[in-house]
Design an enzyme around this catalytic site. Structure first.
Site, PDB file in Angstrom:
ATOM      1  N   ASP A  12       0.854  -1.178   0.000  1.00 59.03           N
ATOM      2  CA  ASP A  12       0.000   0.000   0.000  1.00 59.03           C
ATOM      3  C   ASP A  12       0.892   1.231   0.000  1.00 59.03           C
ATOM      4  O   ASP A  12       2.080   1.158   0.343  1.00 59.03           O
ATOM      5  CB  ASP A  12      -0.917  -0.005   1.229  1.00 59.03           C
ATOM      6  CG  ASP A  12      -2.138   0.890   1.078  1.00 59.03           C
ATOM      7  OD1 ASP A  12      -2.202   1.643   0.087  1.00 59.03           O
ATOM      8  OD2 ASP A  12      -3.023   0.834   1.951  1.00 59.03           O
ATOM      9  N   HIS A  13       0.316   2.356  -0.381  1.00 68.12           N
ATOM     10  CA  HIS A  13       1.034   3.626  -0.349  1.00 68.12           C
ATOM     11  C   HIS A  13       0.830   4.285   1.013  1.00 68.12           C
ATOM     12  O   HIS A  13      -0.304   4.610   1.379  1.00 68.12           O
ATOM     13  CB  HIS A  13       0.519   4.557  -1.452  1.00 68.12           C
ATOM     14  CG  HIS A  13       0.932   4.168  -2.830  1.00 68.12           C
ATOM     15  ND1 HIS A  13       0.096   4.236  -3.915  1.00 68.12           N
ATOM     16  CD2 HIS A  13       2.113   3.703  -3.305  1.00 68.12           C
ATOM     17  CE1 HIS A  13       0.737   3.839  -5.002  1.00 68.12           C
ATOM     18  NE2 HIS A  13       1.956   3.506  -4.655  1.00 68.12           N
TER      19      HIS A  13
ATOM     20  N   TYR B 262      -4.934   4.522   0.730  1.00 71.60           N
ATOM     21  CA  TYR B 262      -6.037   3.639   0.321  1.00 71.60           C
ATOM     22  C   TYR B 262      -5.800   2.952  -1.023  1.00 71.60           C
ATOM     23  O   TYR B 262      -6.684   2.895  -1.869  1.00 71.60           O
ATOM     24  CB  TYR B 262      -7.376   4.397   0.298  1.00 71.60           C
ATOM     25  CG  TYR B 262      -7.491   5.486   1.335  1.00 71.60           C
ATOM     26  CD1 TYR B 262      -7.227   5.218   2.683  1.00 71.60           C
ATOM     27  CD2 TYR B 262      -7.852   6.785   0.992  1.00 71.60           C
ATOM     28  CE1 TYR B 262      -7.327   6.214   3.649  1.00 71.60           C
ATOM     29  CE2 TYR B 262      -7.947   7.784   1.946  1.00 71.60           C
ATOM     30  CZ  TYR B 262      -7.673   7.497   3.278  1.00 71.60           C
ATOM     31  OH  TYR B 262      -7.763   8.479   4.225  1.00 71.60           O
ATOM     32  N   HIS B 263      -4.593   2.378  -1.193  1.00 71.99           N
ATOM     33  CA  HIS B 263      -4.277   1.655  -2.421  1.00 71.99           C
ATOM     34  C   HIS B 263      -3.778   0.236  -2.129  1.00 71.99           C
ATOM     35  O   HIS B 263      -2.724  -0.170  -2.616  1.00 71.99           O
ATOM     36  CB  HIS B 263      -3.200   2.407  -3.221  1.00 71.99           C
ATOM     37  CG  HIS B 263      -3.596   3.772  -3.657  1.00 71.99           C
ATOM     38  ND1 HIS B 263      -2.671   4.765  -3.962  1.00 71.99           N
ATOM     39  CD2 HIS B 263      -4.825   4.331  -3.855  1.00 71.99           C
ATOM     40  CE1 HIS B 263      -3.318   5.866  -4.321  1.00 71.99           C
ATOM     41  NE2 HIS B 263      -4.619   5.631  -4.262  1.00 71.99           N
ATOM     42  N   PRO B 264      -4.500  -0.563  -1.350  1.00 73.93           N
ATOM     43  CA  PRO B 264      -3.999  -1.919  -1.061  1.00 73.93           C
ATOM     44  C   PRO B 264      -4.036  -2.801  -2.310  1.00 73.93           C
ATOM     45  O   PRO B 264      -5.026  -2.809  -3.041  1.00 73.93           O
ATOM     46  CB  PRO B 264      -4.979  -2.430   0.008  1.00 73.93           C
ATOM     47  CG  PRO B 264      -6.242  -1.667  -0.242  1.00 73.93           C
ATOM     48  CD  PRO B 264      -5.806  -0.306  -0.707  1.00 73.93           C
TER      49      PRO B 264
END
Length: 535
Positions: free
Chosen positions: A296-297, A468-470
């Protein structure tokens, strides 16, 4: 148990699922079922860009996941919003449209994943979009007939313009198209917004209309994949107190996202055998990679009090927010037609000037002021590291499908990620300190972001959160630990594919929504081609 039969069952009406269901149902000879645990995307909060302020914590439209305590982030639990609505997270996100960097996909291809390089994906990016509002003239690299309409938003706030000017003053190029030849620089983001309305993945279903061969089953929870030995035959869903079987004659396609897709595989007996046995699930396929490789980021927000009353902060409140919403309902315009994130930047270290290491999002509203402080007008610059080396894991909490899984991204477990984020914050502070943006700043609310050394590291550990980039938990690959192959078929199981962000081997450089839709467009062709070759 009751039974119904389809050709394809697609689990999860998110960014990938809407694309796939729409494309597969273009063939009138097949029956497609699309299942979504959440509600239809008809709510005004989904359609209205400013609705993200409600959707961010909405119990109705959001799974509202939390991570396990993160050791390197002061043992904090980190919030992970995920869409529980038709359109998935494309219905609750910030609507930023980024293709990613060419090298992201070329690296996948270099790992043996033929057909996943950027040139192979380029036609699918074009197929997604209608770029009429973001290109002055027709561009062969852009699409103009896709269901996802893009624009530069409705506001273009003076602070956004000042941010771009300051980034240029700090040594970055101005970039008038992050989805063009170069990703590096500062500029306005292309947004999945057109005429003041969100353009989420559900637009694919709007295009499909009322096709008799496409069934959408919303507010429906899948308990597990129905297996006969090592062959997927359908799904088992909840129907009140009953379980109902739905059969797929051809394929079951899992598009539930980087959290729910591995969860459903494990609930179905597909995953690490010892883990499944430990919670009472009989292993069917011992697939060690399921739930591994979580990426994730990680992101830090540098908060600033504004010197002028030109931010969207007042509209976060109930009264002013309600007034903006009423204006939007009457005219389709005003502050509620903006999601508050218009401009940003991709930037790097001198070591690799063409490959961005960090991304910034300028937020022209202040969602979380310091405790016990009232900030009438504020904004923030969020900076994330684009290529983390830290890898996490997802595991089941129990055999009960209603239990959220244990999500452990292990943020900053690789020390190089912290060092990179420190440099990224430092570089972002250089932008904030430039004259064009500085005139809009009354006060720095995060002083430690501008410090050096230990203070800045401590600030990151106490403030960082996911953007919110899993991705990555059902990794595509050619090795034994990969979950799916290059055609997105689950290893060791017939008639089962996974198609969503979970299959990304490594996270892409930027927001993940458009890449997932492009991958789904390609997957639709893979499925059609495999059917043709089987005849």
């Amino acid at each position: 148990m009751k039974t119904a039969t389809y050709d394809y069952i697609v689990i999860g009406a998110g960014s990938a699922g809407c694309v796939l269901a729409s494309r597969l149902s273009e063939d009138p000879s097949v029956k497609v079922l699309l299942i979504e645990a959440g509600a239809p995307a008809s709510s005004i909060f989904v359609q209205m860009p400013a609705g993200i302020r409600v959707l961010y914590k909405s119990q109705k439209f959001n799974w509202r996941y939390w991570t396990e305590p993160q050791t390197q982030l002061d043992n904090r639990n980190i919030y992970i919003p995920r869409g529980k609505v038709v359109g998935g997270s494309s219905s609750i996100n910030s609507m930023i449209a980024i293709r990613g960097n060419r090298s992201d996909y070329d690296n996948w291809a270099s790992q043996g994943l033929s057909g996943w390089d950027y040139e192979s994906l380029r036609p699918y990016f074009r197929k997604i979009e209608d770029a009429s509002l973001v290109t002055k003239a027709r561009n062969d690299d852009r699409g103009y007939a896709g269901p996802i309409r893009l624009s530069y938003g409705t506001q273009q706030n003076a602070i956004s313009t000042a941010f771009i000017e300051s980034a240029v003053s700090a040594g970055m190029p101005e970039n008038n198209g992050f989805n063009g030849a170069s990703q590096v620089g500062a500029g306005f983001y292309e947004l999945t917004i057109a005429e003041g309305k969100r353009s989420g993945a559900y637009r694919y279903l709007d295009r499909a209309g009322n096709r008799s061969n496409l069934t959408l089953m919303a507010n429906c929870k899948v308990r597990r994949i129905l297996l006969a030995g090592k062959r997927a035959q359908g799904v088992v869903i909840e129907d009140g107190w009953e379980e109902v079987e739905l059969r797929a004659d051809r394929e079951v396609i899992l598009t539930a996202g980087a959290i729910a897709s591995p969860q459903l595989l494990m609930l179905s007996g597909i995953g690490p055998a010892k883990h499944l046995q430990s919670i009472g699930i009989a292993p069917v396929v011992d697939l060690q990679g399921v739930g591994e490789n979580l990426q994730d980021h990680l992101d830090c927000a540098i908060r600033l009090e504004a010197s002028q009353p030109n931010t969207l902060t007042p509209y976060i409140g109930l009264v002013r927010g309600g007034m903006a919403g009423a204006r939007y309902l009457l005219s389709g315009g005003g502050p509620a037609s903006s999601q508050g994130v218009e401009a940003g930047a991709f930037y790097n270290s001198d070591r690799n000037p063409d490959l961005p290491e960090w991304q910034a999002h300028l937020i022209i509203a202040l969602r979380n002021p310091p405790p016990n402080e009232k900030v009438p007008h504020g904004f923030a610059v969020r900076v994330c590291q684009l290529r983390p080396k830290s890898r996490g894991v997802l595991r089941l909490r129990s055999s009960d499908p209603s239990d959220s899984p244990r999500i452990d991204p292990r943020f900053l477990s690789d020390e190089s990620d912290l060092e990179s984020l420190v440099r990224g914050v430092e570089r972002t502070c250089e932008i904030v300190d430039q004259p064009a943006l500085r005139k809009y700043i009354k006060r720095r609310l995060d002083i430690d972001a501008f410090s050096t050394g230990a203070a800045r590291k401590a600030w990151i550990r106490s403030h960082a959160e996911t953007i919110y980039h899993p991705v990555g938990t059902c990794r595509m690959g050619v090795d034994d630990n990969a979950v799916v192959d290059e055609e997105l078929k689950v290893r060791g199981v017939e008639n089962l594919r996974v198609i969503d962000g979970s299959v990304m081997p490594t996270i892409i450089s930027g927001n993940t929504n458009l890449p997932i839709m492009a991958m789904a467009e390609k997957a639709a062709d893979l499925i059609r081609n495999s059917r043709t070759s089987a005849r």
